[in-house]
Design a protein around this motif. Structure first.
Motif, mmCIF file in Angstrom:
data_model
loop_
_atom_site.group_PDB
_atom_site.id
_atom_site.type_symbol
_atom_site.label_atom_id
_atom_site.label_comp_id
_atom_site.label_asym_id
_atom_site.label_seq_id
_atom_site.Cartn_x
_atom_site.Cartn_y
_atom_site.Cartn_z
ATOM 1 N N ALA A 103 0.836 -1.205 0.000
ATOM 2 C CA ALA A 103 0.000 0.000 0.000
ATOM 3 C C ALA A 103 0.870 1.254 0.000
ATOM 4 O O ALA A 103 0.547 2.250 -0.659
ATOM 5 N N HIS A 106 2.180 1.852 -3.479
ATOM 6 C CA HIS A 106 1.114 2.421 -4.321
ATOM 7 C C HIS A 106 0.898 3.901 -4.008
ATOM 8 O O HIS A 106 0.670 4.715 -4.915
ATOM 9 N N ALA A 107 0.984 4.264 -2.727
ATOM 10 C CA ALA A 107 0.828 5.670 -2.344
ATOM 11 C C ALA A 107 1.992 6.501 -2.887
ATOM 12 O O ALA A 107 1.788 7.642 -3.322
ATOM 13 N N GLN A 109 3.642 5.920 -5.605
ATOM 14 C CA GLN A 109 3.437 6.071 -7.049
ATOM 15 C C GLN A 109 2.455 7.206 -7.334
ATOM 16 O O GLN A 109 2.546 7.864 -8.367
ATOM 17 N N GLY A 110 1.528 7.431 -6.436
ATOM 18 C CA GLY A 110 0.599 8.557 -6.558
ATOM 19 C C GLY A 110 1.163 9.833 -5.972
ATOM 20 O O GLY A 110 0.437 10.813 -5.784
ATOM 21 N N ARG A 112 2.190 10.526 -2.922
ATOM 22 C CA ARG A 112 1.647 10.847 -1.600
ATOM 23 C C ARG A 112 2.490 10.139 -0.550
ATOM 24 O O ARG A 112 3.116 9.121 -0.822
ATOM 25 N N ILE A 115 -0.868 6.712 3.410
ATOM 26 C CA ILE A 115 -1.621 5.593 2.838
ATOM 27 C C ILE A 115 -3.104 5.868 3.033
ATOM 28 O O ILE A 115 -3.542 6.230 4.133
ATOM 29 N N GLN A 116 -3.873 5.680 1.963
ATOM 30 C CA GLN A 116 -5.312 5.869 2.035
ATOM 31 C C GLN A 116 -6.010 4.537 1.731
ATOM 32 O O GLN A 116 -5.380 3.575 1.312
ATOM 33 N N LYS A 118 -7.939 3.696 -0.646
ATOM 34 C CA LYS A 118 -7.870 3.280 -2.048
ATOM 35 C C LYS A 118 -6.559 2.564 -2.363
ATOM 36 O O LYS A 118 -6.496 1.778 -3.286
ATOM 37 N N ASP A 119 -5.506 2.809 -1.565
ATOM 38 C CA ASP A 119 -4.234 2.103 -1.755
ATOM 39 C C ASP A 119 -4.364 0.630 -1.359
ATOM 40 O O ASP A 119 -3.693 -0.223 -1.935
ATOM 41 N N THR A 122 -6.228 -1.637 -4.224
ATOM 42 C CA THR A 122 -5.627 -1.821 -5.532
ATOM 43 C C THR A 122 -4.329 -2.618 -5.480
ATOM 44 O O THR A 122 -3.434 -2.423 -6.292
#
Length: 124
Positions: A103, A106-107, A109-110, A112, A115-116, A118-119, A122
């Motif tokens: 997660a 993934h955060a 990569q966005g 940020r 961690i939210q 939506k992480d 996905t």
């Protein structure tokens, strides 16, 4: 002729001071002053205890008693041994670490740092 020796001890805050006076063969008065501070006590080992052993790292980060309680809540499970509880605790820790690491990637990569939800949805 034997020399006479007189000692007087005074206990101080920093250590023990000892004042010695000796009468030598010629009748002269000689004075000795010895101050035993904490450094000298450490060298002599007087009044010191060995340092406590360093705390041992915990083998499991999660509380084993809570995991055992959760395991007992399952009606299909009759007995829980300590090895089984430990194995479940370690597997749970590894699972949580993997999910959190993925997660976080993934955060990042966005672009940020937080961690939210939506992480978590996905993950690959």
């Amino acid at each position: 002729m034997a020399a006479e020796f007189v000692r007087a001890s005074v206990d101080g805050v920093a250590g023990t001071s000892t004042l010695g006076m000796a009468v030598a063969a010629g009748g002269e008065l000689q004075q000795e002053a010895v101050c035993a501070g904490p450094e000298e006590d450490a060298e002599n080992g007087a009044g010191l205890q060995p340092p406590p052993p360093p705390p041992q790292p915990r083998l499991a980060r999660l509380p084993l008693s809570r995991i055992k309680t959760l395991m007992k809540a399952d009606p299909d499970l009759a007995l829980t041994g300590p090895e089984a509880v430990f194995a479940i605790a370690k597997a749970t820790e590894l699972f949580i670490e993997t999910i959190a690491r993925d997660a976080f990637i993934h955060a990042q990569q966005g672009k940020r740092k937080t961690i939210q939800r939506k992480d978590l949805g996905t993950l690959d």
